[in-house]
Design a protein around this motif. Sequence first.
Motif, PDB file in Angstrom:
ATOM      1  N   PRO A   1       0.601   7.059  -6.990  1.00 10.46           N
ATOM      2  CA  PRO A   1      -0.640   7.504  -6.273  1.00 10.46           C
ATOM      3  C   PRO A   1      -1.966   7.949  -7.165  1.00 10.46           C
ATOM      4  O   PRO A   1      -3.038   7.974  -6.627  1.00 10.46           O
ATOM      5  N   HIS A   2      -1.615   8.308  -8.367  1.00 11.26           N
ATOM      6  CA  HIS A   2      -2.754   8.346  -9.434  1.00 11.26           C
ATOM      7  C   HIS A   2      -3.648   7.122  -9.382  1.00 11.26           C
ATOM      8  O   HIS A   2      -4.888   7.269  -9.519  1.00 11.26           O
ATOM      9  N   TRP A   3      -3.222   5.863  -9.337  1.00 13.27           N
ATOM     10  CA  TRP A   3      -3.981   4.609  -9.198  1.00 13.27           C
ATOM     11  C   TRP A   3      -4.868   4.636  -8.203  1.00 13.27           C
ATOM     12  O   TRP A   3      -5.917   4.198  -8.455  1.00 13.27           O
ATOM     13  N   LEU A   4      -4.488   5.344  -7.091  1.00 14.28           N
ATOM     14  CA  LEU A   4      -5.373   5.087  -5.824  1.00 14.28           C
ATOM     15  C   LEU A   4      -6.330   6.318  -5.993  1.00 14.28           C
ATOM     16  O   LEU A   4      -7.308   6.046  -5.254  1.00 14.28           O
ATOM     17  N   ALA A   5      -6.163   7.185  -6.790  1.00 11.51           N
ATOM     18  CA  ALA A   5      -7.303   8.091  -6.827  1.00 11.51           C
ATOM     19  C   ALA A   5      -8.401   7.830  -7.968  1.00 11.51           C
ATOM     20  O   ALA A   5      -9.452   8.444  -7.885  1.00 11.51           O
ATOM     21  N   LEU A   6      -8.343   6.653  -8.489  1.00  7.63           N
ATOM     22  CA  LEU A   6      -9.231   6.310  -9.547  1.00  7.63           C
ATOM     23  C   LEU A   6     -10.482   5.881  -8.951  1.00  7.63           C
ATOM     24  O   LEU A   6     -10.362   5.209  -8.031  1.00  7.63           O
TER      25      LEU A   6
ATOM     26  N   TYR B   1       0.724  -1.127  -0.074  1.00  3.69           N
ATOM     27  CA  TYR B   1      -0.008   0.068   0.121  1.00  3.69           C
ATOM     28  C   TYR B   1       0.779   0.991  -0.029  1.00  3.69           C
ATOM     29  O   TYR B   1       0.629   2.219  -0.728  1.00  3.69           O
ATOM     30  N   ILE B   2       1.930   1.253   0.954  1.00  2.80           N
ATOM     31  CA  ILE B   2       2.551   2.319   0.885  1.00  2.80           C
ATOM     32  C   ILE B   2       3.612   2.458  -0.338  1.00  2.80           C
ATOM     33  O   ILE B   2       3.999   3.513  -0.785  1.00  2.80           O
TER      34      ILE B   2
ATOM     35  N   THR C   1     -16.144   7.066  -4.363  1.00  7.37           N
ATOM     36  CA  THR C   1     -15.313   6.288  -3.881  1.00  7.37           C
ATOM     37  C   THR C   1     -14.087   5.691  -4.790  1.00  7.37           C
ATOM     38  O   THR C   1     -14.330   5.339  -5.884  1.00  7.37           O
ATOM     39  N   ASN C   2     -13.026   5.666  -4.348  1.00  4.79           N
ATOM     40  CA  ASN C   2     -11.726   5.170  -5.288  1.00  4.79           C
ATOM     41  C   ASN C   2     -11.440   4.070  -4.701  1.00  4.79           C
ATOM     42  O   ASN C   2     -11.508   3.594  -3.875  1.00  4.79           O
ATOM     43  N   THR C   3     -10.329   3.615  -5.697  1.00  7.50           N
ATOM     44  CA  THR C   3      -9.381   2.323  -5.453  1.00  7.50           C
ATOM     45  C   THR C   3      -8.556   2.492  -4.128  1.00  7.50           C
ATOM     46  O   THR C   3      -8.434   1.455  -3.483  1.00  7.50           O
ATOM     47  N   GLY C   4      -8.034   3.758  -3.740  1.00  7.07           N
ATOM     48  CA  GLY C   4      -7.368   3.625  -2.427  1.00  7.07           C
ATOM     49  C   GLY C   4      -8.199   3.326  -1.238  1.00  7.07           C
ATOM     50  O   GLY C   4      -7.569   2.601  -0.449  1.00  7.07           O
ATOM     51  N   LEU C   5      -9.270   3.756  -1.148  1.00 14.45           N
ATOM     52  CA  LEU C   5     -10.247   3.263  -0.033  1.00 14.45           C
ATOM     53  C   LEU C   5     -10.355   1.868  -0.179  1.00 14.45           C
ATOM     54  O   LEU C   5     -10.491   1.267   1.007  1.00 14.45           O
ATOM     55  N   LEU C   6     -10.778   1.324  -1.044  1.00 14.12           N
ATOM     56  CA  LEU C   6     -11.054  -0.091  -1.542  1.00 14.12           C
ATOM     57  C   LEU C   6      -9.840  -0.911  -0.961  1.00 14.12           C
ATOM     58  O   LEU C   6     -10.030  -1.786  -0.299  1.00 14.12           O
ATOM     59  N   PHE C   7      -8.672  -0.515  -1.607  1.00 18.88           N
ATOM     60  CA  PHE C   7      -7.547  -1.043  -1.052  1.00 18.88           C
ATOM     61  C   PHE C   7      -7.198  -1.084   0.409  1.00 18.88           C
ATOM     62  O   PHE C   7      -6.848  -1.796   0.986  1.00 18.88           O
ATOM     63  N   GLY C   8      -7.146   0.311   1.160  1.00 24.28           N
ATOM     64  CA  GLY C   8      -7.184   0.364   2.471  1.00 24.28           C
ATOM     65  C   GLY C   8      -8.134  -0.689   3.326  1.00 24.28           C
ATOM     66  O   GLY C   8      -7.865  -1.251   4.462  1.00 24.28           O
ATOM     67  N   LEU C   9      -9.445  -0.840   2.812  1.00 20.57           N
ATOM     68  CA  LEU C   9     -10.402  -1.557   3.401  1.00 20.57           C
ATOM     69  C   LEU C   9      -9.973  -2.995   3.409  1.00 20.57           C
ATOM     70  O   LEU C   9     -10.093  -3.923   4.132  1.00 20.57           O
ATOM     71  N   ALA C  10      -9.621  -3.469   2.266  1.00 20.13           N
ATOM     72  CA  ALA C  10      -8.957  -4.657   2.059  1.00 20.13           C
ATOM     73  C   ALA C  10      -7.856  -5.206   3.036  1.00 20.13           C
ATOM     74  O   ALA C  10      -7.915  -6.129   3.589  1.00 20.13           O
ATOM     75  N   ILE C  11      -6.970  -4.266   3.303  1.00 16.55           N
ATOM     76  CA  ILE C  11      -5.961  -4.392   4.356  1.00 16.55           C
ATOM     77  C   ILE C  11      -6.564  -4.614   5.742  1.00 16.55           C
ATOM     78  O   ILE C  11      -5.867  -5.555   6.507  1.00 16.55           O
TER      79      ILE C  11
END
Length: 105
Positions: free
Chosen positions: A50-55, A42-43, A63-73
């Motif tokens: 970082p642009h990928w996390l903002a998609l 994630y880091i 809701t973006n992919t960064g939020l989904l990735f964080g929740l998955a962790i």
Amino acid sequence: MQKQAASCGHIRENPRFLALVRKRNRFAFFLAALIVMAYFSYILVLAFSPHWLALPLFDGMATNTGLLFGLAIIVLTVVLTAVYVRRANREFDADTTEIRRQALK
């Protein structure tokens, strides 16, 4: 009290106890390594892409992919904790009880 102290030393020298400690430590290290890899990935994505996390997940969605990735962790952490607890309750605790019972004979 003397018998309890003697049995603690006896337990530490028991080959089954040593095998249990190795098995438990190996399993815990494996699960911890999975969590560390997830957090560091994630880091790294945050640092290098970082642009990928903002998609957005879908067009027009906030809701973006960064939020989904964080929740998955977070979910992964809870699931791996449950996996450890389940194995500890079923296997490690039973082995510990048996080793303790043998030492107190």
